[in-house]
Design an enzyme around this catalytic site. Structure first.
Site, PDB file in Angstrom:
ATOM      1  N   HIS A 130       5.759  -0.296 -11.563  1.00  0.00           N
ATOM      2  CA  HIS A 130       5.723  -0.895 -10.233  1.00  0.00           C
ATOM      3  C   HIS A 130       5.320  -2.362 -10.382  1.00  0.00           C
ATOM      4  O   HIS A 130       4.308  -2.810  -9.858  1.00  0.00           O
ATOM      5  CB  HIS A 130       4.756  -0.139  -9.320  1.00  0.00           C
ATOM      6  CG  HIS A 130       5.013  -0.352  -7.865  1.00  0.00           C
ATOM      7  ND1 HIS A 130       5.175   0.688  -6.975  1.00  0.00           N
ATOM      8  CD2 HIS A 130       5.144  -1.474  -7.137  1.00  0.00           C
ATOM      9  CE1 HIS A 130       5.386   0.201  -5.754  1.00  0.00           C
ATOM     10  NE2 HIS A 130       5.360  -1.118  -5.839  1.00  0.00           N
ATOM     11  N   ARG A 151       1.744   9.566  -4.191  1.00  0.00           N
ATOM     12  CA  ARG A 151       2.518   8.697  -5.065  1.00  0.00           C
ATOM     13  C   ARG A 151       1.630   7.563  -5.563  1.00  0.00           C
ATOM     14  O   ARG A 151       1.026   6.843  -4.764  1.00  0.00           O
ATOM     15  CB  ARG A 151       3.732   8.122  -4.328  1.00  0.00           C
ATOM     16  CG  ARG A 151       4.586   7.262  -5.243  1.00  0.00           C
ATOM     17  CD  ARG A 151       5.687   6.520  -4.534  1.00  0.00           C
ATOM     18  NE  ARG A 151       6.344   5.624  -5.486  1.00  0.00           N
ATOM     19  CZ  ARG A 151       7.068   4.563  -5.157  1.00  0.00           C
ATOM     20  NH1 ARG A 151       7.244   4.241  -3.889  1.00  0.00           N
ATOM     21  NH2 ARG A 151       7.608   3.823  -6.093  1.00  0.00           N
ATOM     22  N   GLN A 189      -1.861  -2.983  -6.892  1.00  0.00           N
ATOM     23  CA  GLN A 189      -2.198  -3.185  -5.487  1.00  0.00           C
ATOM     24  C   GLN A 189      -3.483  -2.498  -5.066  1.00  0.00           C
ATOM     25  O   GLN A 189      -4.059  -2.849  -4.041  1.00  0.00           O
ATOM     26  CB  GLN A 189      -1.041  -2.697  -4.607  1.00  0.00           C
ATOM     27  CG  GLN A 189       0.216  -3.536  -4.746  1.00  0.00           C
ATOM     28  CD  GLN A 189       1.318  -3.066  -3.825  1.00  0.00           C
ATOM     29  OE1 GLN A 189       2.114  -2.224  -4.190  1.00  0.00           O
ATOM     30  NE2 GLN A 189       1.365  -3.610  -2.625  1.00  0.00           N
ATOM     31  N   PHE A 223      -0.416  -2.404   5.392  1.00  0.00           N
ATOM     32  CA  PHE A 223       0.486  -1.277   5.618  1.00  0.00           C
ATOM     33  C   PHE A 223      -0.223   0.079   5.642  1.00  0.00           C
ATOM     34  O   PHE A 223       0.405   1.094   5.899  1.00  0.00           O
ATOM     35  CB  PHE A 223       1.551  -1.234   4.517  1.00  0.00           C
ATOM     36  CG  PHE A 223       2.673  -2.221   4.694  1.00  0.00           C
ATOM     37  CD1 PHE A 223       3.833  -1.848   5.350  1.00  0.00           C
ATOM     38  CD2 PHE A 223       2.581  -3.511   4.203  1.00  0.00           C
ATOM     39  CE1 PHE A 223       4.884  -2.752   5.510  1.00  0.00           C
ATOM     40  CE2 PHE A 223       3.619  -4.419   4.356  1.00  0.00           C
ATOM     41  CZ  PHE A 223       4.778  -4.028   5.015  1.00  0.00           C
ATOM     42  N   ASN A 271      10.380   1.071  -9.807  1.00  0.00           N
ATOM     43  CA  ASN A 271      10.318   0.875  -8.360  1.00  0.00           C
ATOM     44  C   ASN A 271      10.985  -0.442  -7.983  1.00  0.00           C
ATOM     45  O   ASN A 271      10.601  -1.503  -8.465  1.00  0.00           O
ATOM     46  CB  ASN A 271       8.862   0.848  -7.878  1.00  0.00           C
ATOM     47  CG  ASN A 271       8.783   0.683  -6.368  1.00  0.00           C
ATOM     48  OD1 ASN A 271       9.048   1.626  -5.621  1.00  0.00           O
ATOM     49  ND2 ASN A 271       8.443  -0.509  -5.898  1.00  0.00           N
ATOM     50  N   GLU A 272      11.988  -0.351  -7.135  1.00  0.00           N
ATOM     51  CA  GLU A 272      12.669  -1.507  -6.557  1.00  0.00           C
ATOM     52  C   GLU A 272      13.073  -2.557  -7.591  1.00  0.00           C
ATOM     53  O   GLU A 272      12.567  -3.693  -7.579  1.00  0.00           O
ATOM     54  CB  GLU A 272      11.799  -2.158  -5.479  1.00  0.00           C
ATOM     55  CG  GLU A 272      11.591  -1.304  -4.259  1.00  0.00           C
ATOM     56  CD  GLU A 272      10.943  -2.064  -3.105  1.00  0.00           C
ATOM     57  OE1 GLU A 272      10.837  -3.307  -3.188  1.00  0.00           O
ATOM     58  OE2 GLU A 272      10.550  -1.423  -2.119  1.00  0.00           O
ATOM     59  N   TRP A 305       4.330   4.350   3.101  1.00  0.00           N
ATOM     60  CA  TRP A 305       3.685   3.227   2.430  1.00  0.00           C
ATOM     61  C   TRP A 305       2.777   2.561   3.449  1.00  0.00           C
ATOM     62  O   TRP A 305       3.252   2.050   4.438  1.00  0.00           O
ATOM     63  CB  TRP A 305       4.721   2.208   1.921  1.00  0.00           C
ATOM     64  CG  TRP A 305       4.041   1.196   1.056  1.00  0.00           C
ATOM     65  CD1 TRP A 305       3.533  -0.011   1.440  1.00  0.00           C
ATOM     66  CD2 TRP A 305       3.736   1.338  -0.322  1.00  0.00           C
ATOM     67  NE1 TRP A 305       2.939  -0.628   0.385  1.00  0.00           N
ATOM     68  CE2 TRP A 305       3.042   0.185  -0.717  1.00  0.00           C
ATOM     69  CE3 TRP A 305       3.967   2.344  -1.264  1.00  0.00           C
ATOM     70  CZ2 TRP A 305       2.579  -0.006  -2.016  1.00  0.00           C
ATOM     71  CZ3 TRP A 305       3.513   2.158  -2.549  1.00  0.00           C
ATOM     72  CH2 TRP A 305       2.833   0.990  -2.914  1.00  0.00           C
ATOM     73  N   GLU A 354       9.246   5.071   0.069  1.00  0.00           N
ATOM     74  CA  GLU A 354       8.422   4.105   0.796  1.00  0.00           C
ATOM     75  C   GLU A 354       8.993   3.905   2.194  1.00  0.00           C
ATOM     76  O   GLU A 354      10.202   3.793   2.376  1.00  0.00           O
ATOM     77  CB  GLU A 354       8.388   2.728   0.111  1.00  0.00           C
ATOM     78  CG  GLU A 354       7.508   2.633  -1.103  1.00  0.00           C
ATOM     79  CD  GLU A 354       7.396   1.201  -1.615  1.00  0.00           C
ATOM     80  OE1 GLU A 354       7.485   0.261  -0.793  1.00  0.00           O
ATOM     81  OE2 GLU A 354       7.209   1.023  -2.832  1.00  0.00           O
ATOM     82  N   TYR A 413      12.704   0.208   5.070  1.00  0.00           N
ATOM     83  CA  TYR A 413      11.731  -0.350   6.006  1.00  0.00           C
ATOM     84  C   TYR A 413      12.317  -0.769   7.343  1.00  0.00           C
ATOM     85  O   TYR A 413      11.697  -0.567   8.383  1.00  0.00           O
ATOM     86  CB  TYR A 413      11.026  -1.558   5.373  1.00  0.00           C
ATOM     87  CG  TYR A 413       9.948  -1.178   4.389  1.00  0.00           C
ATOM     88  CD1 TYR A 413       8.641  -0.948   4.799  1.00  0.00           C
ATOM     89  CD2 TYR A 413      10.245  -1.026   3.040  1.00  0.00           C
ATOM     90  CE1 TYR A 413       7.641  -0.591   3.901  1.00  0.00           C
ATOM     91  CE2 TYR A 413       9.260  -0.659   2.126  1.00  0.00           C
ATOM     92  CZ  TYR A 413       7.962  -0.446   2.566  1.00  0.00           C
ATOM     93  OH  TYR A 413       6.988  -0.084   1.673  1.00  0.00           O
ATOM     94  N   GLU A 444      -1.024  -7.110  -1.164  1.00  0.00           N
ATOM     95  CA  GLU A 444       0.413  -7.179  -0.883  1.00  0.00           C
ATOM     96  C   GLU A 444       1.080  -8.331  -1.630  1.00  0.00           C
ATOM     97  O   GLU A 444       1.659  -9.234  -1.033  1.00  0.00           O
ATOM     98  CB  GLU A 444       0.652  -7.289   0.634  1.00  0.00           C
ATOM     99  CG  GLU A 444       0.632  -5.951   1.347  1.00  0.00           C
ATOM    100  CD  GLU A 444       1.715  -5.010   0.850  1.00  0.00           C
ATOM    101  OE1 GLU A 444       2.814  -5.481   0.512  1.00  0.00           O
ATOM    102  OE2 GLU A 444       1.447  -3.796   0.787  1.00  0.00           O
ATOM    103  N   TRP A 445       0.960  -8.301  -2.976  1.00  0.00           N
ATOM    104  CA  TRP A 445       1.705  -9.210  -3.835  1.00  0.00           C
ATOM    105  C   TRP A 445       1.546 -10.688  -3.446  1.00  0.00           C
ATOM    106  O   TRP A 445       2.450 -11.302  -2.935  1.00  0.00           O
ATOM    107  CB  TRP A 445       3.173  -8.798  -3.892  1.00  0.00           C
ATOM    108  CG  TRP A 445       3.324  -7.360  -4.253  1.00  0.00           C
ATOM    109  CD1 TRP A 445       3.736  -6.343  -3.433  1.00  0.00           C
ATOM    110  CD2 TRP A 445       2.999  -6.762  -5.515  1.00  0.00           C
ATOM    111  NE1 TRP A 445       3.693  -5.147  -4.120  1.00  0.00           N
ATOM    112  CE2 TRP A 445       3.252  -5.366  -5.397  1.00  0.00           C
ATOM    113  CE3 TRP A 445       2.541  -7.252  -6.731  1.00  0.00           C
ATOM    114  CZ2 TRP A 445       3.047  -4.463  -6.445  1.00  0.00           C
ATOM    115  CZ3 TRP A 445       2.324  -6.356  -7.778  1.00  0.00           C
ATOM    116  CH2 TRP A 445       2.581  -5.000  -7.628  1.00  0.00           C
ATOM    117  N   ASN A 461      13.496   3.279  -0.810  1.00  0.00           N
ATOM    118  CA  ASN A 461      12.470   2.594  -0.023  1.00  0.00           C
ATOM    119  C   ASN A 461      13.163   1.918   1.146  1.00  0.00           C
ATOM    120  O   ASN A 461      13.933   0.978   0.957  1.00  0.00           O
ATOM    121  CB  ASN A 461      11.740   1.554  -0.872  1.00  0.00           C
ATOM    122  CG  ASN A 461      10.965   2.181  -2.016  1.00  0.00           C
ATOM    123  OD1 ASN A 461      10.810   3.396  -2.084  1.00  0.00           O
ATOM    124  ND2 ASN A 461      10.481   1.358  -2.922  1.00  0.00           N
TER     125      ASN A 461
END
Length: 481
Positions: free
Chosen positions: A120, A72, A18, A448, A170-171, A433, A385, A309, A440-441, A307
């Site tokens: 990630h 991070r 990213q 963010f 991650n996730e 984050w 996050e 949100y 952003e993918w 994480n």
């Protein structure tokens, strides 16, 4: 002044694909995201991102300006290792390792601790191509566990003395459900099998557990920092019933927690999948041997990364035939609703929300932390996050979304303080984050970052948003007014 515990860790983060860009520099080989961007129309690539590969000294300085205790970041597997055809495995890439060694040295020189994520989402494409292709390779292959162990061993060998906090994965919910499951909207873009995401989950948990075991053994023998910790970061939004008086909605919220967070946290605490998943998924859910179960349930190192949100309201859809086979159909929950009082994220130029899944709702922080603490008693929690999706559609929209970002961050930090002091939640740290706007993918919005990135400038100039200025004071004072 409401002071947080002296040991509380204030951080901000980013991830290799990213922010780094320079995807063909320094011997880096393609990741699944490089391939996905090229083969899927309408998907932007992260080949530029924030050019942190070159500009990382600038980014470290931004971390200093924020008074962060930790930064991070993730290491790109395909930057530090490359595929060796003769050996049929990944081997070290010294140029890539040098990049991260230099970044760690910069952080050390300014007294900012490294919070390093090993994975990630940017899996080396070679681990798809050489482990059986898309239908059998990557996280679908049992061989991925050994390859991940080799990768982790390399990182411990080179950086074990410099990193106090490691995150293995991650996730996993995101990269498995959205990359291998019903969704298929993330790399490598598989969907519809009804089994891929569950197969991948088993191997992801085993990869984490084997690496955690090795890390603990190395810590005992003095081969990594004695004060270092290792964990995994799981994502979960607060799940509440759409109608708190409707038993079916209550059940839907509970089921979503188990299929979302419990999918990974239950094995980490009990050694097995949530009972409701075993019931609804049936023989499509892989089993654990006794030794695998024991390895996984002993892999937590006294801390779990979360994480968080937003907060979502849950109900049961009337017609599940609309879903493809797999996780979404198995859980059978519609959670695209938000509580009143939420603050929407940024919109695009047409006024459409940039994140349809998001609504800022700081009041959801405490119930989320309570649920996690109940599912993993005696385990410390660190929020790895949390952020707000702002936009730059128009000057007015940018100003409004950045104001909302500040409001949500302030409310979140206040809720964290209450969680610690009122609810006695063992919350030990918080990472916003993200440090700066990034890729952003699949696109470069929403944004963010605490720092905006001027994508029209030659040097991708970073500028602080109002939330950055406020957060820097919180980090400096270790508390809020």
């Amino acid at each position: 002044m409401k002071k947080f515990p002296e040991s509380f860790v204030w951080a901000a983060g980013g991830a290799a694909y990213q922010i780094e860009g320079a995807t063909k520099e320094g011997g880096r080989e393609p990741s699944v995201w490089d391939t996905f961007c090229i083969t899927h129309s309408g998907v932007e690539c992260g080949d530029v991102a924030d050019l942190s590969y070159y500009l990382f000294p600038v980014d470290v300085q931004k971390a200093v300006e924020l008074n962060l205790k930790a930064y991070r970041f993730s290491i790109s597997w395909s930057r530090v290792m490359k595929w060796d055809c003769a050996l049929q495995k990944m081997v070290p890439n010294e140029e890539g390792l040098h990049y991260y060694a230099t970044l760690l040295r910069y952080l050390k020189n300014v007294n900012i601790e490294a919070m390093v994520t090993m994975y990630h989402w940017d899996l080396p494409q070679a681990l798809i191509d050489n482990l059986g292709g898309y239908a059998e390779g990557g996280w679908l292959s049992p061989k991925i566990v050994g390859h991940f162990v080799d990768y982790a061993q390399l990182l411990f060998d080179r950086f074990g003395e410099d990193v106090p906090f490691w995150i293995t994965l991650n996730e996993p919910w995101t990269f498995l459900y959205q990359g291998y499951g019903d969704s298929g909207v993330y790399a490598p873009g598989l969907s519809g099998s009804g089994t891929y995401e569950y197969t991948g989950a088993k191997y992801a948990l085993l990869a984490h557990a084997h690496v955690a075991k090795i890390f603990k053994e190395r810590r005992t023998s003095g081969q990594v920092r004695q004060d270092a910790k290792i964990t995994i970061s799981l994502n979960i939004n607060t799940q509440l019933p759409l109608d708190p008086k409707n038993p079916k909605d209550i059940e839907a919220a509970e089921r979503m927690y188990e299929f979302f967070l419990g999918w990974f946290l239950r094995p980490l605490t009990t050694g097995d999948w949530p009972p409701i998943m075993k019931k609804l998924v049936g023989d499509r859910l892989p089993t654990f041997t006794a030794s695998e179960s024991n390895l996984i349930k002993n892999s937590l190192d006294g801390v779990i990364g979360i994480n968080y949100y937003t907060t979502q309201l849950c109900t049961t859809p009337k017609d599940i035939s609309i879903y493809q086979p797999g996780w979404e159909k198995d859980v059978n929950v519609a959670n695209g609703y938000f509580p009143q009082g939420g603050i929407p994220g940024g919109t695009d130029i047409n006024g459409k929300p940039l994140c349809g899944w998001y609504m800022g709702y700081p009041a959801g922080v405490r119930p989320c932390l309570k649920t996690i603490s109940e599912m993993a008693p005696g385990i410390d929690i660190i929020i790895t996050e949390n952020g707000f999706p702002s936009s730059v559609a128009t000057a007015a929209e940018q100003a409004l979304s950045e104001k909302n970002m500040l409001t949500v961050l302030q409310g979140t930090v206040a809720a964290m303080y209450d969680a610690i002091t009122v609810d006695n939640i063992p919350l030990i740290g918080f990472a916003v984050w993200s440090l700066m706007d990034n890729y952003e993918w699949g696109r470069y919005t929403p944004r963010f970052g605490l720092y905006s990135v001027d994508r029209d400038s030659v040097d991708l100039a970073r500028s602080p948003k109002p939330a950055a200025l406020w957060y820097s004071t919180v980090c400096k004072n270790n508390g809020i007014a």
